[in-house]
Write a protein that holds these residues in place. Structure first.
Motif, PDB file in Angstrom:
ATOM      1  N   TRP A   7     -12.181  37.151  15.201  1.00 31.30           N
ATOM      2  CA  TRP A   7     -12.024  36.329  16.401  1.00 31.30           C
ATOM      3  C   TRP A   7     -13.405  35.966  16.928  1.00 31.30           C
ATOM      4  O   TRP A   7     -14.282  36.837  17.029  1.00 31.30           O
ATOM      5  N   PRO A   8     -13.641  34.718  17.304  1.00 30.65           N
ATOM      6  CA  PRO A   8     -12.764  33.563  17.098  1.00 30.65           C
ATOM      7  C   PRO A   8     -13.003  33.019  15.694  1.00 30.65           C
ATOM      8  O   PRO A   8     -14.133  32.648  15.360  1.00 30.65           O
ATOM      9  N   GLU A  30      -3.481  33.306   7.562  1.00 35.89           N
ATOM     10  CA  GLU A  30      -3.683  32.831   8.925  1.00 35.89           C
ATOM     11  C   GLU A  30      -3.079  33.885   9.843  1.00 35.89           C
ATOM     12  O   GLU A  30      -1.875  34.120   9.822  1.00 35.89           O
ATOM     13  N   PHE A  34      -3.901  33.126  16.191  1.00 41.76           N
ATOM     14  CA  PHE A  34      -5.330  32.807  16.159  1.00 41.76           C
ATOM     15  C   PHE A  34      -5.555  31.421  15.550  1.00 41.76           C
ATOM     16  O   PHE A  34      -5.212  31.186  14.382  1.00 41.76           O
ATOM     17  N   GLY A  35      -6.154  30.540  16.334  1.00 51.26           N
ATOM     18  CA  GLY A  35      -6.590  29.250  15.804  1.00 51.26           C
ATOM     19  C   GLY A  35      -5.478  28.429  15.195  1.00 51.26           C
ATOM     20  O   GLY A  35      -4.496  28.069  15.852  1.00 51.26           O
ATOM     21  N   PHE A  38      -1.763  29.495  15.610  1.00 52.89           N
ATOM     22  CA  PHE A  38      -1.104  29.523  16.921  1.00 52.89           C
ATOM     23  C   PHE A  38       0.196  28.746  16.844  1.00 52.89           C
ATOM     24  O   PHE A  38       0.223  27.581  16.440  1.00 52.89           O
ATOM     25  N   HIS A  52      -0.018  43.069  13.216  1.00 47.61           N
ATOM     26  CA  HIS A  52      -0.672  42.165  12.263  1.00 47.61           C
ATOM     27  C   HIS A  52      -0.648  42.761  10.864  1.00 47.61           C
ATOM     28  O   HIS A  52      -0.409  42.046   9.868  1.00 47.61           O
ATOM     29  N   HIS A 123     -11.613  38.856  28.835  1.00 42.39           N
ATOM     30  CA  HIS A 123     -10.420  38.397  28.130  1.00 42.39           C
ATOM     31  C   HIS A 123      -9.140  39.060  28.635  1.00 42.39           C
ATOM     32  O   HIS A 123      -8.047  38.528  28.413  1.00 42.39           O
ATOM     33  N   TYR A 169      -8.703  26.088  18.479  1.00 42.00           N
ATOM     34  CA  TYR A 169      -8.591  26.933  19.655  1.00 42.00           C
ATOM     35  C   TYR A 169      -8.457  26.135  20.952  1.00 42.00           C
ATOM     36  O   TYR A 169      -8.281  26.735  22.017  1.00 42.00           O
ATOM     37  N   SER A 178      -4.806  33.878  21.522  1.00 49.99           N
ATOM     38  CA  SER A 178      -5.779  34.633  20.730  1.00 49.99           C
ATOM     39  C   SER A 178      -6.333  35.831  21.491  1.00 49.99           C
ATOM     40  O   SER A 178      -6.606  36.885  20.897  1.00 49.99           O
ATOM     41  N   TRP A 181      -5.028  39.777  21.868  1.00 50.62           N
ATOM     42  CA  TRP A 181      -5.559  40.899  21.091  1.00 50.62           C
ATOM     43  C   TRP A 181      -6.235  41.924  21.994  1.00 50.62           C
ATOM     44  O   TRP A 181      -6.077  43.128  21.815  1.00 50.62           O
TER      45      TRP A 181
END
Length: 258
Positions: A7-8, A30, A34-35, A38, A52, A123, A169, A178, A181
């Protein structure tokens, strides 16, 4: 070869590594939320390293991957790989990882490191998504800042996949998903069972997040680990030092064939 991004990040983080590993079969999943992966709101229970890891294991079953399997990961990808190695140790023949690992303990919470690890606390607050999510300019500014803060002195001035990264993103909800996490996976301390899979731990010497002296507890958490420092690389090792990562992965094939 199972290669897990950070990440990212995006699967394209591994483009040069994949090229260097040809003709071996590589899978770069993927990671959900994330990215480019999503697909909507990500519940906290689906954002844990273990959740995950279960999806990675399902991917392997769906792909009917046979033969020798090596898993590699950096940043959150390393932590997800470690979870997979604990959940299904017989599924993997070897691992190539970067920090973090449980031996870091609570050292990252030291007051002196607040200027480094502030982003994790940021975050976990709703204001992070409020300020950044769905706003391409804010996403670009933030991701550019992190690239410069985390990469080594010899890294490119710009992320090599910058436009793809920002686009992925910037979609409404993508940044917020994202950073789930950081709510679902707090800190590095823990006492899980040691990983017994043969492992190379690649430790970048210029990683501002993880000083090299934090490698001191590897033997408490890995029974068959080899530590290799990667001189000059910052945190984003697959992008900054793809040859070092590919070499570490290939070393297991050399060992197997000799």
């Amino acid at each position: 070869m199972i290669l897990l991004h950070g990440w990212p990040g995006l699967p394209s983080d591994y483009d040069e590594v994949r090229d260097a590993l040809l003709p071996a079969t590589t899978i770069v999943p993927e990671l959900r939320g994330f990215g480019t992966a999503f697909d909507g709101y990500l519940p906290l229970g689906e954002a844990t390293a273990e959740a995950h890891a279960h999806r990675i294991l399902d991917t392997l079953e769906d792909s009917v991957v046979g033969g020798r399997t090596i898993i590699a990961g950096y940043d959150i990808g390393s932590r997800i790989a470690q979870a997979a190695l604990r959940l299904a140790p017989s599924r993997f023949d070897a691992a190539v990882l970067t920090p973090a690992y449980p031996g870091i303990g609570d050292r990252a919470t030291a007051p002196s490191l607040a200027p480094t690890f502030w982003y994790q606390h940021f975050h976990r607050e709703p204001i992070a998504a409020g300020l950044i999510d769905g706003k391409p300019g804010a996403v670009a500014t933030y991701l550019d800042y992190l690239w410069h803060a985390w990469s080594g002195a010899t890294a490119p001035q710009r992320h090599p996949h910058r436009e793809e990264l920002i686009a992925a993103y910037s979609r409404p909800g993508a940044f917020a998903a994202s950073i789930q996490w950081y709510l679902a996976n707090r800190g590095y301390a823990g006492d899980p069972s040691p990983i017994k899979t043969p492992t190379v731990m690649l430790w970048p010497t210029e990683d501002p997040l993880f000083p090299t002296e934090w490698a001191d507890r590897l033997d408490d958490h890995f029974t068959r680990a080899t530590l290799q420092f990667v001189a000059g690389s910052g945190h984003l090792l697959p992008i900054e030092a793809p040859a070092a990562l590919a070499s570490a992965i290939r070393s297991f094939h050399v060992s197997r064939d000799s």
